[in-house]
Motif scaffolding. Structure first.
Motif, mmCIF file in Angstrom:
data_model
loop_
_atom_site.group_PDB
_atom_site.id
_atom_site.type_symbol
_atom_site.label_atom_id
_atom_site.label_comp_id
_atom_site.label_asym_id
_atom_site.label_seq_id
_atom_site.Cartn_x
_atom_site.Cartn_y
_atom_site.Cartn_z
ATOM 1 N N LYS A 196 27.554 48.641 9.806
ATOM 2 C CA LYS A 196 28.710 49.549 9.882
ATOM 3 C C LYS A 196 28.636 50.609 8.793
ATOM 4 N N ILE A 197 28.227 50.186 7.587
ATOM 5 C CA ILE A 197 28.101 51.148 6.488
ATOM 6 C C ILE A 197 27.027 52.177 6.816
ATOM 7 N N PHE A 198 25.926 51.716 7.410
ATOM 8 C CA PHE A 198 24.836 52.627 7.762
ATOM 9 C C PHE A 198 25.284 53.634 8.821
ATOM 10 N N TYR A 199 26.035 53.181 9.811
ATOM 11 C CA TYR A 199 26.505 54.098 10.848
ATOM 12 C C TYR A 199 27.478 55.127 10.262
ATOM 13 N N LEU A 200 28.355 54.695 9.361
ATOM 14 C CA LEU A 200 29.265 55.628 8.706
ATOM 15 C C LEU A 200 28.483 56.633 7.865
#
Length: 664
Positions: A196-200
């Motif tokens: 999720k952090i990577f997608y953000l």
């Protein structure tokens, strides 16, 4: 007031193709980053308890010795654990029994009998539960280790800490509570949040590139306003990328900001020993979130919206730093506001950083507006990777850099853009010089840029001499008020340094000046390339994230191009002015190295230790202006291409750093 320049009637198809090519390249690199770093990292188990302090040596774990380490689970799911062992570099065949269970249960949840033949030397020995524990949050568990047949010559060693670093549990040896803790880690569920952090992160990365292109090619924005937009986007990238306290010495600067927040709230800022008082939950973070790695990245975002549930205040074990209080007023105000709202530690970090960053944005806006030429240079220097990292931290480097850049721009503004100086102009110069000087002693020399101002700019000669004298006196007086004792002690006191041994002193070099010259020469031979790359952002985090040299070269080339004038420009520094600037820069560099020689370098060292390239960042605009001349000129404006290239290089830098961080 017009924010945007008049758009061109038409735009060539080539910039659009360039944007598509850049987005395609970033997509390909993001895919490789996902498959090589992010996806494997997301499958790793999160470390819920990370007690890795340990002594240098361990004793053999012999027969009938039983250790039981207790801990409180902060996670709902527990999947395994490990502890740090040594074989003493020999082959052992004794057996240890390891059990894991809930403290109030009669039987363990799982037991392992381990033959020490296959135990690795000086590594963590892993144990994974066949059936992971659920609903574990808030409960007490234990790891129990028993030696079934070990002897002094045939047993492994198990490391403990020298003190009691883990407050939520205890180590018992044969039933008696010890004064130390086991060196151990407890694992929770897989690190899926990293996805999720990577997608953000990717979403903001692509938005940054697209917005940059739009504001450069489709709806051109004036440079100072473009700076505000790009600074916010790049600052957001770095806030996502780096855990809150992962900049160099950031936790010490945070403690000092915390002290000023307590003062603002009318509370006691320090304990009886002079150490900063912090909320209980905030203190725990001093042992976490210092390193830019996957664990701390997830811990930051996992507890982003948590509220504070501290039961009281504890000592942070350090006094506030000896620096002018105004360097911490903005961050202190942000922390104070978060504390008033009862916010948890992560939002409190972001509140403190946000106010500092707003101050940095304001300084950058006026610096670019004041620069009479080479505005692109100010834009780039403010947004270099190292500049953005420091500006999104608690470090007072943010204040130092902003004030130094602003003072440089103001001196150039008065030199080239003002026809007649007024008392208001001199007052601004005096205030900026007086505020910058005490922040770091070495940068008091930047105030000497006031001597670049031609005397003819003043209405009367005595106006000029009074203004210059007032500027220099304000710098010196302000410096003495805040830093006199420190200057005296650093230059004259002999003391133990962190690297071992005693420091060099001023008296030593007064008797052997040639040795000082030799130290400088050898230091630049040894560390010159490190100073260059780290000044531009080649060493991020705690100097442990190496950015590829090709990206650093791109930033360096763009900085040099930003200084080159266009054909129609008529503002140039004279040879005497360049000579004066060169002396100022040489003085700052020499003084910064001298200070670290007195304060950090042991007398056994033949080079000066402790100097970092970021210490030269405040004079980087002056250094680059030395290359500006009337021989090398640009036939056309390259601002759009240079700024877009800068944005793309920043995106590649951030993407590279993300891969390094999550792979740890």
């Amino acid at each position: 007031m017009k924010f945007m320049k008049k758009p061109e009637k038409g735009i060539s198809v080539w910039p659009i193709l360039l944007l598509l090519a850049v987005l395609g390249l970033l997509a390909i690199l993001a895919r490789f980053s996902y498959t090589d770093y992010v996806r494997p990292a997301s499958d790793k188990m999160l470390v819920e308890v990370n007690q890795t302090d340990h002594t240098d040596n361990a004793d053999p774990f012999t027969k009938e010795t039983v250790w039981r380490q207790t801990f409180i689970s902060d996670s709902d799911i527990l999947t395994g654990f490990d502890f740090y062992v040594t074989t003493f570099q020999r082959k052992n065949d004794s057996t240890i029994r390891v059990s894991f269970g809930e403290s109030n249960a009669k039987t363990p949840l799982q037991t392992w009998d381990i033959l020490s033949t296959g135990v690795p030397d000086r590594k963590f020995l892993d144990f994974y539960l066949t059936n992971p524990v659920t609903d574990a949050s808030g409960k007490e568990y234990y790891v129990e280790i028993t030696s079934l047949d070990g002897t002094t010559d045939n047993a492994i060693g198990i490391f403990t800490a020298g003190t009691d670093p883990y407050p939520d549990g205890a180590l018992y040896e044969n039933g008696r509570e010890s004064t130390t803790d086991l060196c151990f880690r407890i694992y929770g569920q897989p690190a899926k949040m990293v996805l999720k952090i990577f997608y953000l992160f990717l979403a903001l990365l692509f938005v940054t590139v697209i917005v940059s292109f739009f504001l450069l090619y489709l709806r051109p924005l004036k440079l100072e306003y473009l700076f505000l937009v790009m600074a916010v986007l790049l600052g957001g990238l770095y806030l996502i990328l780096f855990p809150p306290l992962s900049a160099p010495d950031d936790y010490r600067h945070f403690e000092t900001s915390y002290y000023y927040s307590s003062r603002m709230l009318g509370q006691q800022g320090v304990d009886d020993d002079g150490n900063v008082l912090v909320r209980e939950e905030d203190y725990r973070a001093f042992y976490e979130l210092r390193t830019a790695n996957e664990q701390n990245l997830i811990a930051t975002w996992d507890s982003l919206f948590s509220m504070d549930d501290s039961q009281g205040y504890v000592s942070a074990d350090h006094p506030p730093l000896e620096a002018p209080g105004y360097c911490y007023w903005l961050s202190g105000a942000g922390i104070a506001l978060a504390r008033l709202l009862g916010l948890g530690k992560v939002l409190m970090y972001f509140f403190g950083k946000a106010l500092v960053f707003l101050g940095y944005l304001a300084a950058g806006f006026f610096t670019i507006r004041l620069m009479p030429f080479a505005k692109n240079l100010a834009f780039l220097v403010y947004l270099l990777p190292i500049s953005i990292q420091q500006a999104t931290s608690f470090s007072y480097d943010t204040t130092v850099n902003a004030l130094a850049f602003l003072l440089t721009a103001y001196c150039l503004h008065l030199t080239f853009a003002v026809d007649k100086l007024t008392p208001r102009h001199w007052a601004g110069l005096i205030i900026l010089s007086a505020v910058l000087a005490p922040c770091k002693v070495i940068y008091v020399l930047i105030s000497l840029c006031c001597l670049l101002i031609p005397r003819r700019k003043a209405q009367k000669n005595w106006h000029y001499y009074t203004g210059v004298a007032g500027t220099l006196m304000a710098s010196v007086i302000s410096l003495l008020i805040f830093q006199a004792s420190k200057i005296s002690s650093v230059a004259s006191d002999s003391h133990e340094v962190a690297l071992g041994g005693t420091n060099y002193t001023l008296d030593y070099f007064l008797h052997a000046p040639l040795k000082l010259v030799g130290m400088y020469v050898r230091t630049f031979q040894e560390y010159g390339d490190f100073y260059f790359t780290s000044m531009l952002g080649g060493k991020l985090g705690r100097l442990d994230i190496d950015i590829p040299w090709m990206l650093i070269l791109i930033f360096a080339v763009l900085l040099l191009l930003a200084v080159i004038p266009q054909q129609k420009e008529a503002l140039f520094l004279s040879v005497p002015a360049k000579a004066w600037i060169a002396l100022i820069c040489a003085g700052v560099i020499a003084a910064s190295m001298l200070g670290l020689m007195f304060d950090w370098t042991p007398m056994t060292s033949m080079v000066i230790e402790g100097v970092q390239g970021r210490y030269f960042l405040p004079i980087l605009p002056l250094l680059l202006l030395l290359t500006r001349n009337q021989t090398l000129v640009l036939r056309k404006d390259i601002t759009r291409g240079a700024m877009f290239t800068f944005t793309v290089a920043h995106a590649l830098t951030a993407l590279w750093a993300f891969g390094i961080i999550v792979a740890r």
